[in-house]
Scaffold this motif. Structure first.
Motif, short mmCIF file in Angstrom:
data_model
loop_
_atom_site.label_atom_id
_atom_site.label_comp_id
_atom_site.label_asym_id
_atom_site.label_seq_id
_atom_site.Cartn_x
_atom_site.Cartn_y
_atom_site.Cartn_z
N GLU A 75 -14.33 15.60 1.08
CA GLU A 75 -14.05 14.41 0.29
C GLU A 75 -12.68 13.82 0.64
OE1 GLU A 75 -13.66 13.09 -4.43
OE2 GLU A 75 -14.09 15.17 -3.86
N PHE A 76 -12.64 12.50 0.64
CA PHE A 76 -11.36 11.81 0.86
C PHE A 76 -10.67 11.69 -0.49
CE2 PHE A 76 -8.54 8.18 1.37
CZ PHE A 76 -8.02 8.37 2.65
N ALA A 77 -9.62 12.45 -0.69
CA ALA A 77 -8.97 12.54 -2.01
C ALA A 77 -8.05 11.36 -2.27
CB ALA A 77 -8.18 13.84 -2.09
N PRO A 78 -7.96 10.91 -3.52
CA PRO A 78 -6.99 9.86 -3.89
C PRO A 78 -5.57 10.38 -3.66
CG PRO A 78 -8.66 10.14 -5.57
CD PRO A 78 -8.81 11.31 -4.64
N VAL A 79 -4.61 9.49 -3.72
CA VAL A 79 -3.22 9.87 -3.47
C VAL A 79 -2.67 10.66 -4.66
CG1 VAL A 79 -2.79 7.89 -2.00
CG2 VAL A 79 -2.32 7.71 -4.44
N LYS A 80 -1.70 11.49 -4.37
CA LYS A 80 -0.99 12.24 -5.40
C LYS A 80 0.50 11.98 -5.23
CE LYS A 80 -4.38 16.00 -5.67
NZ LYS A 80 -4.59 17.46 -5.53
N PRO A 81 1.24 11.87 -6.33
CA PRO A 81 2.68 11.65 -6.20
C PRO A 81 3.32 12.73 -5.35
CG PRO A 81 1.96 11.43 -8.48
CD PRO A 81 0.80 11.99 -7.73
N ARG A 82 4.18 12.32 -4.45
CA ARG A 82 4.90 13.27 -3.62
C ARG A 82 6.34 12.82 -3.49
NH1 ARG A 82 1.78 11.88 2.09
NH2 ARG A 82 2.95 9.98 2.61
N LYS A 83 7.15 13.59 -2.84
CA LYS A 83 8.57 13.31 -2.75
C LYS A 83 8.82 11.91 -2.18
CE LYS A 83 12.91 15.22 -0.99
NZ LYS A 83 13.55 16.29 -0.18
N ASN A 84 9.60 11.12 -2.92
CA ASN A 84 9.99 9.76 -2.53
C ASN A 84 8.82 8.78 -2.47
OD1 ASN A 84 12.68 10.61 -2.23
ND2 ASN A 84 12.32 11.22 -0.09
N LYS A 85 7.63 9.18 -2.96
CA LYS A 85 6.48 8.28 -2.95
C LYS A 85 5.71 8.41 -4.26
CE LYS A 85 5.41 7.34 1.89
NZ LYS A 85 6.70 7.67 2.42
N ALA A 86 5.91 7.47 -5.17
CA ALA A 86 5.18 7.44 -6.44
C ALA A 86 3.87 6.68 -6.24
CB ALA A 86 6.04 6.76 -7.50
N LEU A 87 3.06 6.62 -7.28
CA LEU A 87 1.80 5.87 -7.20
C LEU A 87 2.07 4.38 -7.39
CD1 LEU A 87 -0.57 8.15 -9.31
CD2 LEU A 87 -0.22 8.13 -6.84
N ALA A 88 1.21 3.56 -6.79
CA ALA A 88 1.33 2.11 -6.93
C ALA A 88 0.82 1.67 -8.31
CB ALA A 88 0.54 1.41 -5.83
N PRO A 89 1.27 0.53 -8.82
CA PRO A 89 0.77 0.01 -10.11
C PRO A 89 -0.74 -0.24 -10.06
CG PRO A 89 2.78 -1.11 -9.46
CD PRO A 89 2.36 -0.29 -8.29
N LYS A 90 -1.38 -0.25 -11.22
CA LYS A 90 -2.84 -0.37 -11.29
C LYS A 90 -3.37 -1.71 -10.79
CE LYS A 90 -3.47 2.90 -15.12
NZ LYS A 90 -4.02 3.11 -16.48
N ASP A 91 -2.55 -2.76 -10.84
CA ASP A 91 -3.03 -4.09 -10.44
C ASP A 91 -2.85 -4.35 -8.95
OD1 ASP A 91 -0.28 -4.09 -10.60
OD2 ASP A 91 -0.15 -6.15 -11.32
#
Length: 225
Positions: A75-91
């Motif tokens: 499966e291609f997994a969604p992104v997870k927060p990692r060092k220096n890279k947060a998740l993008a806004p929902k919009d």
């Protein structure tokens, strides 16, 4: 079709005028136009070549994910927060493949740049992929920059200092023109410029309720230079 017809008509009439002027004044007006830089008082009369119309590539994130899962067997997994890279806004969605925010990283700490995990595209609100058409200079292929917005058109300019159009215009200047150019650069047109007109051509179409009193086919005279 109407725009093409009008353009061809104008070019045709210009050739007739050139030929008649040659007969009247005895000077050859049919020679090629000089490549010398256009001075301020004449630059509005110069028409540059058409730009390169570049249509950005568009992908489908669902197909890309399906291809990945078929190839790797997982499966291609969604992104997870990692060092220096947060998740993008929902919009926010990827402008290249359409991936939703669950596959996007905030790439620069909330300053508007994002990274798509699906197609590996880095983008921001003014990104290349958000434009339906990208205008490029026909001489160096660099993206044109919009420098002015007028009532009926936008003005785009090539700001590449290594552009052949720009360099050739600089080289063609005389010594006195170069000195004048250093003091008053606005007097010379040395960079490629394109005007993108935004007014409606619909009134010119055949379906327009406003009928013209002049018919171009009836006023044109066969002409052989």
């Amino acid at each position: 079709m109407i725009n093409k017809f009008l353009l061809e008509t104008v070019i045709y009439l210009i050739e007739i005028i050139k030929y008649l002027m040659t007969l009247l004044v005895g000077k050859n007006l049919l020679k090629s136009i000089s490549d010398e830089p256009v001075k301020k008082e004449y630059r509005k009369l110069q028409v540059d070549d058409q730009p390169i119309f570049d249509v950005p590539e568009k992908l489908n994130y669902k197909l890309l994910i399906a291809e990945y899962e078929f190839k790797h067997g997982k499966e291609f997994a969604p992104v997870k927060p990692r060092k220096n890279k947060a998740l993008a806004p929902k919009d926010v969605i990827c402008p290249k493949c359409g991936a939703p925010h669950t596959y996007l990283y905030d790439n620069n700490g909330g300053r508007g740049q994002y990274l798509c995990k699906v197609c590996d595209t880095t983008f921001n609100p003014k990104n290349y992929y958000q434009k339906s058409i990208v205008l490029r200079c026909p001489h160096c292929s660099k993206t044109l920059e919009r420098i002015k917005a007028r009532k009926d058109f936008y003005v785009y300019k090539c700001k590449n200092d290594n552009c052949s159009f720009y360099q050739n215009n600089l080289k063609s200047m005389t010594k006195s023109e170069k000195q004048d150019f250093k003091k008053n650069p606005g007097k010379f047109k040395v960079r490629y410029i394109f005007r993108d007109f935004t007014f409606d051509f619909k009134p010119l179409s055949k379906e327009s309720p406003v009928k013209s009193m002049v018919s171009f086919p009836t006023i044109l005279i066969p002409f052989t230079p």
